[in-house]
Design an enzyme around this catalytic site. Structure first.
Site, PDB file in Angstrom:
ATOM      1  N   TYR A 237      24.298 -19.815  18.796  1.00  0.00           N
ATOM      2  CA  TYR A 237      24.120 -18.724  19.449  1.00  0.00           C
ATOM      3  C   TYR A 237      22.591 -17.425  18.822  1.00  0.00           C
ATOM      4  O   TYR A 237      23.045 -17.706  17.731  1.00  0.00           O
ATOM      5  CB  TYR A 237      25.587 -17.764  19.977  1.00  0.00           C
ATOM      6  CG  TYR A 237      24.692 -17.920  21.702  1.00  0.00           C
ATOM      7  CD1 TYR A 237      24.330 -17.991  22.716  1.00  0.00           C
ATOM      8  CD2 TYR A 237      26.514 -18.057  22.189  1.00  0.00           C
ATOM      9  CE1 TYR A 237      24.750 -17.992  23.675  1.00  0.00           C
ATOM     10  CE2 TYR A 237      26.450 -18.661  23.053  1.00  0.00           C
ATOM     11  CZ  TYR A 237      25.765 -18.512  24.093  1.00  0.00           C
ATOM     12  OH  TYR A 237      25.787 -18.916  25.419  1.00  0.00           O
TER      13      TYR A 237
ATOM     14  N   GLU B  17      20.600 -15.517  20.165  1.00  0.00           N
ATOM     15  CA  GLU B  17      19.932 -14.853  21.417  1.00  0.00           C
ATOM     16  C   GLU B  17      19.344 -14.028  21.350  1.00  0.00           C
ATOM     17  O   GLU B  17      18.861 -13.422  20.485  1.00  0.00           O
ATOM     18  CB  GLU B  17      20.281 -14.623  22.220  1.00  0.00           C
ATOM     19  CG  GLU B  17      21.185 -14.944  23.499  1.00  0.00           C
ATOM     20  CD  GLU B  17      22.691 -14.257  24.121  1.00  0.00           C
ATOM     21  OE1 GLU B  17      21.826 -12.920  24.068  1.00  0.00           O
ATOM     22  OE2 GLU B  17      22.941 -14.815  25.022  1.00  0.00           O
TER      23      GLU B  17
ATOM     24  N   ASP C 270      -0.801 -25.767  33.795  1.00  0.00           N
ATOM     25  CA  ASP C 270       0.917 -26.421  33.675  1.00  0.00           C
ATOM     26  C   ASP C 270       0.158 -27.883  32.599  1.00  0.00           C
ATOM     27  O   ASP C 270      -1.041 -28.657  34.147  1.00  0.00           O
ATOM     28  CB  ASP C 270       1.310 -26.307  34.134  1.00  0.00           C
ATOM     29  CG  ASP C 270       2.569 -27.042  34.288  1.00  0.00           C
ATOM     30  OD1 ASP C 270       1.687 -28.286  33.119  1.00  0.00           O
ATOM     31  OD2 ASP C 270       3.419 -27.238  34.934  1.00  0.00           O
TER      32      ASP C 270
ATOM     33  N   THR D  32       5.968 -29.280  28.930  1.00  0.00           N
ATOM     34  CA  THR D  32       7.198 -29.285  28.597  1.00  0.00           C
ATOM     35  C   THR D  32       6.612 -29.846  27.511  1.00  0.00           C
ATOM     36  O   THR D  32       5.367 -30.696  27.152  1.00  0.00           O
ATOM     37  CB  THR D  32       7.579 -30.643  29.965  1.00  0.00           C
ATOM     38  OG1 THR D  32       7.003 -31.745  29.982  1.00  0.00           O
ATOM     39  CG2 THR D  32       7.794 -30.853  31.299  1.00  0.00           C
TER      40      THR D  32
ATOM     41  N   LYS E 200       7.503 -35.588  27.654  1.00  0.00           N
ATOM     42  CA  LYS E 200       6.046 -36.078  27.745  1.00  0.00           C
ATOM     43  C   LYS E 200       4.586 -37.280  27.611  1.00  0.00           C
ATOM     44  O   LYS E 200       5.440 -37.791  26.247  1.00  0.00           O
ATOM     45  CB  LYS E 200       5.204 -35.355  29.238  1.00  0.00           C
ATOM     46  CG  LYS E 200       6.141 -35.113  30.184  1.00  0.00           C
ATOM     47  CD  LYS E 200       5.701 -34.596  31.659  1.00  0.00           C
ATOM     48  CE  LYS E 200       6.213 -34.119  32.517  1.00  0.00           C
ATOM     49  NZ  LYS E 200       6.960 -32.922  32.663  1.00  0.00           N
TER      50      LYS E 200
ATOM     51  N   ARG F  61      13.677 -33.040  25.219  1.00  0.00           N
ATOM     52  CA  ARG F  61      13.204 -32.424  26.367  1.00  0.00           C
ATOM     53  C   ARG F  61      12.689 -31.535  26.132  1.00  0.00           C
ATOM     54  O   ARG F  61      14.224 -30.365  26.186  1.00  0.00           O
ATOM     55  CB  ARG F  61      14.542 -33.223  27.763  1.00  0.00           C
ATOM     56  CG  ARG F  61      14.688 -32.527  29.246  1.00  0.00           C
ATOM     57  CD  ARG F  61      15.710 -33.596  29.399  1.00  0.00           C
ATOM     58  NE  ARG F  61      14.630 -34.767  29.558  1.00  0.00           N
ATOM     59  CZ  ARG F  61      13.594 -35.979  30.178  1.00  0.00           C
ATOM     60  NH1 ARG F  61      13.812 -34.844  31.469  1.00  0.00           N
ATOM     61  NH2 ARG F  61      13.478 -36.890  30.305  1.00  0.00           N
TER      62      ARG F  61
HETATM   63  N1  DSN Z   1       9.431 -35.302  37.078  1.00  0.00           N
HETATM   64  C1  DSN Z   1       7.868 -34.312  36.304  1.00  0.00           C
HETATM   65  C2  DSN Z   1       6.672 -36.044  36.272  1.00  0.00           C
HETATM   66  O1  DSN Z   1       7.886 -36.656  37.215  1.00  0.00           O
HETATM   67  O2  DSN Z   1       6.243 -35.388  36.758  1.00  0.00           O
HETATM   68  C3  DSN Z   1       7.636 -33.673  36.884  1.00  0.00           C
HETATM   69  O3  DSN Z   1       8.251 -32.321  36.676  1.00  0.00           O
END
Ligand code: DSN
Length: 421
Positions: free
Chosen positions: A55, A57, A201, A227, A230, A236
């Protein structure tokens, strides 16, 4: 890593079997969901490490728990690496997801009921940019812009018109199904004109931006979210970048605002992936992703398909399958039976509901990680074309699936280390 699961196999054979079957699926099929990727073993090892026990925080040097001296180093490394990667003054690597990152940004400068202007989900936007079914559309007054009917590229006339009419407090740029370059400076000009904040984003294209293959929003945006799993090829999770003046507000919106303890094993894995992204090979990898998507686009055009916006500048293409007499759902199902994983996707001005759609979204990051290049894309486009022209031919789809499996067996998935593709 995979060999070290004997305890799991003994203690929970059901979950062990799930993981083994999923591993086999990932090995045997062509993974073309544009938002997915395969991490390195180093990332996987950090993610699966004993840091999950801790933990922490708070933030490095100012935690609410003792014993944080080592995890502090992990978070500090993640922060310095990601700031270097994107040339950003401020970063936060604690968001559990891209949507959590977006939520923290909204809460840092917006009040409930404020107006936000984002890209329509049906035109390629994202749920958390103001969709009515999402918190962003429920807590804020969301208005949208889309793409031009003819070019299917962002309609900046509509962005400006909506901005002047609705005077949003924040304009949101970024998309989850948009194949062309996004002109962030045009968004910034409009945001400045109406005195709105600009949030970008970059979840889908953060890997491309990190190496300069797509213009960066860092010089022109107030806030940038992403994110990490990707094109960036990390674990993730999410992250926020911003101008330094917003740092205090953003930190306190992530914790204690919307999250409790940060996931220190994920933060350590983010640090590993940022180090990988700083290596020269990452630029070659990203260039190959784009080259692969372009090749796929050319092949689809040659096979007679219509592509949204006519092609791609990025890691994905959107194929309009309606002219082939198919819905997106039918196309997704036929491809799946042929061993090729994509997702059905609405196309701009789609007449069909999101559960059916007229398109499929096809991405190259995961295949590129496996070392596939242009020549493989030609073969894959042919596999796809065969499946899409005979979607009810069970024998053909089964034969294709066997061919795809054999094809995949030549490309590693769980490599010791990812070099350039
Ligand atoms: N679910 C993601 C995508 O496939 O683009 C976006 O959050």
């Amino acid at each position: 890593m995979m060999d070290q699961m004997d305890d799991l196999a003994r203690i929970d054979p059901a979950i062990y079997a799930v993981i083994e079957r999923e591993r086999q699926r990932q090995l045997d099929k062509l993974e073309m969901i544009a938002s997915e990727n395969f991490v390195s073993n180093a990332v996987l090892q950090a993610q699966g490490s004993i840091l999950t026990h801790k933990y922490a925080e708070g933030y490095p040097g100012r935690r609410f728990y003792g014993g944080c001296e080592y995890v502090d180093t992990a978070e500090t490394l993640a922060l310095s690496r990601v700031k270097e990667l994107f040339g950003a003054a401020y970063a936060n690597v604690q968001p559990h997801s891209g949507t959590q990152a977006n939520m923290a940004v909204y809460f840092s400068v917006l009040k409930y009921g404020d107006t936000i202007l984002g890209m329509d989900l049906a035109h390629g936007g994202h749920l958390s940019h103001g969709a009515s079914v999402n918190f962003s559309g429920r807590l804020f007054k969301a208005v949208t812009y889309g793409v031009y009917r003819q070019t299917e590229e962002v309609n900046f006339d509509a962005v400006r018109e909506a901005a002047l009419k609705h005077r949003p407090k924040m304009i949101i740029a970024g998309a989850s199904a948009y194949p062309r370059t996004l002109d962030f400076s045009r968004f910034a000009d409009i945001a400045r004109e109406v005195e709105a904040y600009l949030m970008v984003d970059i979840a889908h294209i953060s890997g491309l931006i990190a190496v300069g293959l797509h213009p960066s929003p860092v010089p022109v945006a107030d806030f940038i979210t992403s994110t990490t799993h990707k094109t960036l090829r990390g674990p993730r999770g999410g992250l926020i970048l911003a101008q330094a003046k917003y740092g205090k507000a953003l930190d306190s919106q992530i914790f204690p605002g919307i999250q409790g303890g940060p996931l220190m094993h994920i933060i350590a894995a983010k640090a590993v992936s940022f180090q990988e992204a700083l290596a020269p090979s990452f630029k070659r990898y990203q260039a190959q992703i784009v080259a692969n998507a372009r090749t796929l686009a050319q092949e689809f055009l040659q096979h007679g398909y219509r592509l949204v916006a006519g092609g791609t500048d990025t890691h994905l293409i959107l194929v309009d399958v309606s002219a082939m007499g198919l819905t997106g759902r039918q196309a997704e199902e036929a491809l799946d039976r042929a061993g090729i994983t994509v997702n059905k996707n609405s196309i701009p001005f789609d007449q069909r509901p999101p559960t059916i759609t007229s398109g499929i979204r096809v991405g190259t990051p995961a295949l590129t990680t496996r070392g596939m290049k242009e020549k493989e894309m030609v073969i894959i486009a042919d596999f796809m074309h065969q499946a899409l022209t005979a979607p009810s031919d069970t024998d053909l789809l089964a034969k294709l699936q066997a061919q795809v499996k054999d094809f995949c067996s030549h490309y590693p998935l769980f490599a010791e280390e990812w070099s350039a593709a």
